[in-house]
Design a protein around this motif. Structure first.
Motif, PDB file in Angstrom:
ATOM      1  N   LYS A 276       0.839  -1.185   0.000  1.00 15.93           N
ATOM      2  CA  LYS A 276       0.000   0.000   0.000  1.00 15.93           C
ATOM      3  C   LYS A 276       0.878   1.240   0.000  1.00 15.93           C
ATOM      4  CE  LYS A 276      -3.779   2.318   2.416  1.00 15.93           C
ATOM      5  NZ  LYS A 276      -4.714   2.289   3.575  1.00 15.93           N
ATOM      6  N   THR A 277       0.596   2.153  -0.923  1.00 10.63           N
ATOM      7  CA  THR A 277       1.393   3.369  -1.072  1.00 10.63           C
ATOM      8  C   THR A 277       0.481   4.593  -1.033  1.00 10.63           C
ATOM      9  OG1 THR A 277       3.011   2.193  -2.429  1.00 10.63           O
ATOM     10  CG2 THR A 277       3.049   4.583  -2.514  1.00 10.63           C
TER      11      THR A 277
ATOM     12  N   GLY B  16       5.648  -0.993   7.159  1.00  8.64           N
ATOM     13  CA  GLY B  16       5.570  -1.753   5.906  1.00  8.64           C
ATOM     14  C   GLY B  16       4.841  -1.035   4.793  1.00  8.64           C
ATOM     15  N   GLN B  17       4.070  -0.007   5.148  1.00  6.23           N
ATOM     16  CA  GLN B  17       3.404   0.781   4.113  1.00  6.23           C
ATOM     17  C   GLN B  17       4.363   1.861   3.588  1.00  6.23           C
ATOM     18  OE1 GLN B  17      -0.243   2.220   5.908  1.00  6.23           O
ATOM     19  NE2 GLN B  17      -1.336   0.315   5.449  1.00  6.23           N
ATOM     20  N   ARG B  18       3.962   2.477   2.484  1.00  5.65           N
ATOM     21  CA  ARG B  18       4.864   3.424   1.823  1.00  5.65           C
ATOM     22  C   ARG B  18       4.201   4.769   1.555  1.00  5.65           C
ATOM     23  NH1 ARG B  18       7.711  -0.463  -2.809  1.00  5.65           N
ATOM     24  NH2 ARG B  18       8.856  -1.795  -1.346  1.00  5.65           N
ATOM     25  N   LEU B  19       5.071   5.788   1.478  1.00  5.89           N
ATOM     26  CA  LEU B  19       4.669   7.120   1.031  1.00  5.89           C
ATOM     27  C   LEU B  19       5.353   7.400  -0.310  1.00  5.89           C
ATOM     28  CD1 LEU B  19       4.961   9.422   4.189  1.00  5.89           C
ATOM     29  CD2 LEU B  19       2.872   8.588   3.116  1.00  5.89           C
TER      30      LEU B  19
ATOM     31  N   MET C 273      18.634   8.402   9.348  1.00 11.70           N
ATOM     32  CA  MET C 273      18.521   8.828  10.743  1.00 11.70           C
ATOM     33  C   MET C 273      17.362   8.147  11.458  1.00 11.70           C
ATOM     34  SD  MET C 273      19.142  12.912  10.237  1.00 11.70           S
ATOM     35  CE  MET C 273      18.522  13.287  11.871  1.00 11.70           C
ATOM     36  N   THR C 274      16.262   7.986  10.746  1.00 12.45           N
ATOM     37  CA  THR C 274      15.041   7.492  11.389  1.00 12.45           C
ATOM     38  C   THR C 274      14.854   5.991  11.256  1.00 12.45           C
ATOM     39  OG1 THR C 274      13.765   7.907   9.367  1.00 12.45           O
ATOM     40  CG2 THR C 274      13.888   9.692  10.998  1.00 12.45           C
ATOM     41  N   GLY C 275      15.681   5.353  10.438  1.00 12.34           N
ATOM     42  CA  GLY C 275      15.542   3.905  10.269  1.00 12.34           C
ATOM     43  C   GLY C 275      14.506   3.504   9.257  1.00 12.34           C
ATOM     44  N   ASN C 276      13.928   4.471   8.536  1.00 13.67           N
ATOM     45  CA  ASN C 276      12.992   4.133   7.466  1.00 13.67           C
ATOM     46  C   ASN C 276      13.764   3.807   6.185  1.00 13.67           C
ATOM     47  OD1 ASN C 276      10.272   4.578   8.737  1.00 13.67           O
ATOM     48  ND2 ASN C 276      11.183   6.595   9.108  1.00 13.67           N
ATOM     49  N   LYS C 277      13.087   3.256   5.209  1.00 11.68           N
ATOM     50  CA  LYS C 277      13.759   2.739   4.019  1.00 11.68           C
ATOM     51  C   LYS C 277      13.402   3.574   2.788  1.00 11.68           C
ATOM     52  CE  LYS C 277      14.390  -1.581   1.436  1.00 11.68           C
ATOM     53  NZ  LYS C 277      13.950  -3.003   1.340  1.00 11.68           N
ATOM     54  N   LEU C 278      14.428   4.118   2.138  1.00 10.63           N
ATOM     55  CA  LEU C 278      14.224   4.846   0.887  1.00 10.63           C
ATOM     56  C   LEU C 278      14.218   3.843  -0.265  1.00 10.63           C
ATOM     57  CD1 LEU C 278      13.974   7.522  -0.672  1.00 10.63           C
ATOM     58  CD2 LEU C 278      16.479   7.591  -0.763  1.00 10.63           C
ATOM     59  N   ILE C 279      13.075   3.696  -0.889  1.00 14.27           N
ATOM     60  CA  ILE C 279      12.941   2.735  -1.987  1.00 14.27           C
ATOM     61  C   ILE C 279      13.476   3.320  -3.292  1.00 14.27           C
ATOM     62  CG2 ILE C 279      11.313   1.334  -3.332  1.00 14.27           C
ATOM     63  CD1 ILE C 279      11.673   0.491  -0.387  1.00 14.27           C
ATOM     64  N   SER C 280      13.115   4.570  -3.576  1.00 15.21           N
ATOM     65  CA  SER C 280      13.582   5.196  -4.816  1.00 15.21           C
ATOM     66  C   SER C 280      13.435   6.706  -4.712  1.00 15.21           C
ATOM     67  CB  SER C 280      12.785   4.684  -6.024  1.00 15.21           C
ATOM     68  OG  SER C 280      11.435   5.113  -5.942  1.00 15.21           O
ATOM     69  N   CYS C 281      14.186   7.386  -5.581  1.00 17.41           N
ATOM     70  CA  CYS C 281      14.042   8.832  -5.707  1.00 17.41           C
ATOM     71  C   CYS C 281      14.407   9.194  -7.132  1.00 17.41           C
ATOM     72  CB  CYS C 281      14.941   9.570  -4.720  1.00 17.41           C
ATOM     73  SG  CYS C 281      14.620  11.354  -4.674  1.00 17.41           S
ATOM     74  N   GLU C 282      13.462   9.732  -7.871  1.00 13.52           N
ATOM     75  CA  GLU C 282      13.698  10.059  -9.276  1.00 13.52           C
ATOM     76  C   GLU C 282      13.088  11.421  -9.599  1.00 13.52           C
ATOM     77  OE1 GLU C 282      10.094   6.985 -10.453  1.00 13.52           O
ATOM     78  OE2 GLU C 282      11.859   7.093 -11.729  1.00 13.52           O
TER      79      GLU C 282
ATOM     80  N   ILE D 170       9.942   7.446  -2.902  1.00 11.55           N
ATOM     81  CA  ILE D 170       9.096   6.423  -2.276  1.00 11.55           C
ATOM     82  C   ILE D 170       9.811   5.946  -1.017  1.00 11.55           C
ATOM     83  CG2 ILE D 170       8.043   4.146  -2.525  1.00 11.55           C
ATOM     84  CD1 ILE D 170       7.833   4.672  -5.514  1.00 11.55           C
ATOM     85  N   ILE D 171       9.137   6.081   0.128  1.00 13.56           N
ATOM     86  CA  ILE D 171       9.723   5.739   1.424  1.00 13.56           C
ATOM     87  C   ILE D 171       8.862   4.679   2.090  1.00 13.56           C
ATOM     88  CG2 ILE D 171      10.429   6.606   3.700  1.00 13.56           C
ATOM     89  CD1 ILE D 171       9.729   9.140   1.024  1.00 13.56           C
ATOM     90  N   GLU D 172       9.505   3.624   2.548  1.00 17.08           N
ATOM     91  CA  GLU D 172       8.781   2.556   3.254  1.00 17.08           C
ATOM     92  C   GLU D 172       9.018   2.683   4.757  1.00 17.08           C
ATOM     93  OE1 GLU D 172       9.404  -2.153   3.569  1.00 17.08           O
ATOM     94  OE2 GLU D 172       8.800  -1.484   1.569  1.00 17.08           O
ATOM     95  N   LYS D 173       7.922   2.696   5.529  1.00 15.82           N
ATOM     96  CA  LYS D 173       8.042   2.828   6.979  1.00 15.82           C
ATOM     97  C   LYS D 173       8.520   1.517   7.582  1.00 15.82           C
ATOM     98  CE  LYS D 173       5.542   4.346  11.111  1.00 15.82           C
ATOM     99  NZ  LYS D 173       4.282   4.916  11.638  1.00 15.82           N
ATOM    100  N   GLN D 174       9.551   1.611   8.396  1.00 15.23           N
ATOM    101  CA  GLN D 174      10.119   0.433   9.040  1.00 15.23           C
ATOM    102  C   GLN D 174       9.737   0.405  10.524  1.00 15.23           C
ATOM    103  OE1 GLN D 174      12.413  -1.850   7.016  1.00 15.23           O
ATOM    104  NE2 GLN D 174      10.906  -0.760   5.783  1.00 15.23           N
ATOM    105  N   LYS D 175       9.689  -0.791  11.072  1.00 12.17           N
ATOM    106  CA  LYS D 175       9.400  -0.941  12.497  1.00 12.17           C
ATOM    107  C   LYS D 175      10.524  -0.343  13.304  1.00 12.17           C
ATOM    108  CE  LYS D 175       8.155  -4.361  16.002  1.00 12.17           C
ATOM    109  NZ  LYS D 175       7.906  -5.805  16.285  1.00 12.17           N
ATOM    110  N   GLN D 176      10.168   0.523  14.243  1.00 12.03           N
ATOM    111  CA  GLN D 176      11.178   1.229  15.017  1.00 12.03           C
ATOM    112  C   GLN D 176      11.623   0.385  16.191  1.00 12.03           C
ATOM    113  OE1 GLN D 176      12.328   4.366  13.878  1.00 12.03           O
ATOM    114  NE2 GLN D 176      11.111   3.548  12.175  1.00 12.03           N
ATOM    115  N   THR D 177      12.962   0.309  16.402  1.00 13.10           N
ATOM    116  CA  THR D 177      13.522  -0.431  17.535  1.00 13.10           C
ATOM    117  C   THR D 177      14.211   0.543  18.455  1.00 13.10           C
ATOM    118  OG1 THR D 177      15.566  -0.815  16.318  1.00 13.10           O
ATOM    119  CG2 THR D 177      13.868  -2.514  16.152  1.00 13.10           C
ATOM    120  N   GLU D 178      14.453   0.105  19.704  1.00 16.97           N
ATOM    121  CA  GLU D 178      15.136   0.973  20.665  1.00 16.97           C
ATOM    122  C   GLU D 178      16.570   1.207  20.217  1.00 16.97           C
ATOM    123  OE1 GLU D 178      14.942  -0.396  24.600  1.00 16.97           O
ATOM    124  OE2 GLU D 178      12.764  -0.540  24.654  1.00 16.97           O
TER     125      GLU D 178
END
Length: 825
Positions: A584-585, A612-615, A634-643, A652-660
């Motif tokens: 889901k994006t 797991g969802q994306r912006l 910095m935030t631990g999220n995942k950059l899928i692409s930038c064009e 496109i950024i995918e939200k990752q589960k945040q850990t301590e």
């Protein structure tokens, strides 16, 4: 009843058949076509490949069935004429559907075999991924290959009109496109300085192109098609389009003993009759004396072929009453956003043929300057230096190029002159033209040259001159002069010429230039009437000179691109190595926001979605490209692409589960150093670079973040010309131009202090500020320019030192978070 046999369809053959029937209902007409289609829009083939023309059927203008029904013409497709017997007036035909042969007699034979694409004997040229574009069957092969293989990288070999049209359409399909051209320019019918404008435009579209280079080998390596260039370079591709050129297909005619012209085409007389009285020829393969040079040439254009067909049919039925006058090769092409057109002879051809001529370039606008939407137009014309007879014209622009090249072509075709250009009565209203159309203006300027009101010099002549032997006078405004000038030029604004005339030497050649040539003409007239004997004006002005003398090619721009598993082409490091499932994006529009606005919006929106969802965020701030990567790290999220596309950046950024966060230990204490360089005081800049170099020498990662006045430290000494608004120009005047012009924070004494400091540093063998900057870069010190500050201060990326990155708040904060020293200077 006369029996006509026609060899070849499309523009030449099919049009002849249609006209014959309209004026001779009783004639027997048979047309042979070895392909599957008799009449198709071959000029539309690149646009069908690119999906601009979506329906294949629209390319097919006529079918054998429709031809028979309306025109009573028998059409035999997939029937190839393999021999002509001129003695017995018959042809041998091979039916390609069943491999059988038969003979057909004729009263008159019309041949329109066309031209075949050149395929040189390059090793590997028969690879399945290498295509030509001549007919519908070729485009079917390309479309089928695309649908099956999903190619992402394409190489176009040859940069003629068709080659560039194919490059545009492959780019339109989403491919990375590379052009390889043996000549030193694209579109060889153009002169070099005109082609230079096309080169500049191709660069803005991220088209990679290699000039003065050719293909030596095609080779399969690791599933990829490798193109080996003569220079030693290698380019990989998924598919290749050959657009090297065409040659007349005359094997059948030559074997029949019919005379060929010196250039290899089928020689005809003014009635389009070959050396055999019962055989006629037209189209691409036919050669006829050029109206200007008198030498046999071919016209590989649909327009002339259609006109030849109509004329030929009339002569066949009514006797030899209409004479063909030859073609002047009027052509036009869309190259992305610009239109490129030419007619008649180019300057280089006139020079080669030894024809005396003058050429001149003028720059105008598509419509009245005071009406919104006026777009630039460049016109070059060639003409006789005594009579003004027109020899050729070339135009590049955005709007109205087609009508203007038609104006010039009509005058040229009718043996007209530059005085006819002056007299053209065009349709005028502010949205469409000016009261003096650019074509009129080209004629007026040419008239001034012939009448001796002005002498001109061309960009290449000036480029090769020794400036010390001449006086180069720039008559633009001081602001324009500061943005870029010809080396050695002296700036005296045209409106100040009379009051500063004593500064201009009378014992030297005076070379005048302005932006496009008009103000230079005014200045030349003043000086000539004030007694200056040797005065010339630069044709086309600084605009033409700058385009023609800068680097033309555009190599190696795809080195950081990769193709992800989602089928898209991305820049940077491949972050999508694993198979991806449907995720889901959410689409977010942050266009118009400046740093840190896009990052703030990203943070706000990503908090709303689940792991797991994306912006998918769209932004117009260029600094976001680097900021989003830093923010994700910095935030631990995942950059899928930038064009990017047309100035809009999409990440496109995918939200990752945040850990301590990991506990801080002696093993993971940050060791990096960061500095915010806010000031452009010379002493503070020196302190920043001394600390940075010292820290780098200890093995620390060092980042300098230049903001506001600090940007002046990292400006180039020789900056390129960039377009700025009024505020940007004002800031540019007030700020230091580069590191060599910085002032001391105290005891500057109107510049004396900084000079004393430099002298003292030299005597004590302390590196200069410029040397410290270079040392820092060599030591791996990362230099980041603040995008927001650049926007506010009117600083363009092109003005900054090579190697400086562009970023924003998030970029700096990421580096600061990894640092144990963070300074503000």
């Amino acid at each position: 009843m006369t029996k006509y046999l026609i060899v070849g369809g499309v523009a030449g053959g099919a049009t002849t058949a249609a006209r014959l029937r309209r004026i001779d209902e009783s004639a027997e007409i048979i047309m042979f076509e070895r392909g599957e289609h008799i009449s198709y829009a071959n000029c539309g083939l690149p646009y069908y490949v690119g999906g601009v023309i979506t329906e294949r059927e629209k390319l097919l203008l006529q079918t054998p069935k429709s031809f028979k029904a309306r025109l009573n013409v028998e059409v035999r497709v997939q029937n190839e004429v393999i021999a002509i017997d001129t003695v017995n007036k018959s042809v041998e035909v091979k039916d390609l559907t069943n491999n059988s042969s038969y003979t057909e007699s004729y009263d008159k034979l019309i041949v329109s075999p066309g031209a075949e694409p050149i395929k040189p004997p390059i090793p590997g040229i028969k690879d399945e991924a290498i295509f030509t574009v001549r007919n519908v069957r070729d485009t079917d092969k390309i479309k089928s290959f695309y649908d099956e293989k999903k190619p992402k990288k394409a190489v176009v070999v040859g940069a003629g009109f068709i080659g560039l049209e194919m490059a545009e359409n492959l780019h339109h399909m989403g491919m990375l496109v590379t052009i390889v051209e043996m000549a030193d320019q694209v579109m060889t019918p153009l002169d070099y300085e005109m082609a230079a404008e096309v080169h500049m435009h191709l660069k803005t579209k991220n088209v990679e192109f290699y000039l003065k280079d050719g293909v030596s080998e095609f080779k399969r390596e690791g599933g990829k098609l490798n193109i080996h260039l003569q220079s030693g370079r290698k380019i990989d591709a998924d598919m290749v389009i050959l657009s090297i050129g065409v040659r007349p297909e005359t094997k059948l005619i030559k074997e029949a003993g019919i005379e060929l012209a010196p250039n290899g085409g089928i020689k005809v007389n003014e009635y389009l009759q070959t050396s055999n009285e019962h055989v006629y020829a037209l189209g691409d393969a036919m050669a006829f004396p050029h109206p200007i040079t008198g030498k046999y040439t071919n016209a590989y254009l649909a327009g002339p072929a259609n006109k030849q067909a109509r004329m030929l049919a009339d002569n066949l039925v009514n006797g030899h009453t209409k004479k063909y006058k030859g073609a002047i090769a009027t052509a036009i092409a869309k190259v992305f956003d610009i239109t490129v057109a030419s007619t008649g002879l180019a300057e280089k051809v006139l020079k080669k043929e030894g024809i005396k001529y003058i050429s001149n370039i003028t720059h105008g606008a598509s419509n009245a300057g005071y009406y919104p939407g006026a777009m630039p137009t460049t016109i070059k014309i060639m003409f006789d230096p005594e009579t003004g007879k027109l020899f050729g014209g070339q135009i590049i622009g955005y709007v109205g190029v087609d009508k203007r090249i038609d104006m010039i072509a009509t005058v040229l075709k009718n043996n007209g002159s530059i005085y006819d250009l002056q007299e053209i009565e065009h349709a005028y209203a502010p949205p469409f033209s000016s009261a003096k159309d650019p074509v009129n203006q080209a004629g007026f300027t040419a008239g001034n040259i012939i009448e001796g009101l002005v002498k001109i010099i061309h960009w290449d002549e000036l480029h090769q001159m020794d400036a010390s032997d001449n006086f180069i006078l720039d008559v633009r405004t001081p602001d324009e002069f500061e943005l870029g000038q010809i080396e050695g030029a002296v700036n005296i604004e045209v409106d100040k010429i009379r009051e500063r005339i004593d500064e201009i030497p009378k014992d030297k050649k005076i070379i005048i230039y302005c932006g496009v040539g008009l103000r230079g003409y005014f200045a030349a007239r003043i000086l000539m009437q004030k007694g200056f004997k040797d005065v010339v004006n630069l044709s086309g002005g600084y605009k033409t000179y700058e385009h023609a003398t800068c680097k033309q090619s555009n190599e190696d721009i795809f080195g950081s691109s990769y193709i992800a598993n989602d089928g898209h082409i991305y820049r940077g490091k491949d972050k999508t190595a694993k198979d991806q499932k449907e995720i889901k994006t959410i689409d977010i529009d942050a266009c118009g926001l400046q740093c840190p606005g896009p990052i703030i919006k990203l943070k706000k929106e990503i908090d709303k979605i689940e792991d797991g969802q994306r912006l998918r965020q769209r932004v117009t701030d260029p600094g976001f490209v680097k900021d989003v990567a830093s923010w994700c790290n910095m935030t631990g999220n995942k950059l899928i692409s930038c064009e990017s596309d047309k100035g809009i950046f999409t990440a496109i950024i995918e939200k990752q589960k945040q850990t301590e966060a990991c506990p801080v230990t002696s093993m993971n204490l940050p060791k990096n150093k960061t500095m915010v360089v806010f000031s452009d005081d010379m002493d503070r800049a020196l302190a920043s670079l001394v600390i940075a170099n010292g820290a780098a020498a200890t093995g620390s990662k060092v980042t300098l973040f230049f903001t506001f006045w600090g940007l002046n430290i990292i400006k180039k000494t020789d900056k390129p010309k960039v377009q700025k608004d009024m505020m940007g120009k004002m800031f540019g005047k007030m700020m230091a131009s580069d590191a060599g012009n910085l002032k001391l924070s105290k005891m500057n004494m109107m510049g004396m202090g900084s000079k004393m400091m430099k002298k003292r540093m030299l005597s004590k063998k302390v590196d200069s500020l410029e040397d410290l900057l270079q040392t820092a870069m060599d030591n791996g010190v990362e230099m980041i320019a603040c995008q927001m500050s650049m926007d506010v201060m009117g600083v363009d990326k092109a003005e900054l030192l090579d190697g400086v990155q562009i970023g924003g708040v998030a970029t700096y904060l990421e580096e600061a978070e990894q640092s144990n020293v963070n300074l503000f200077i």
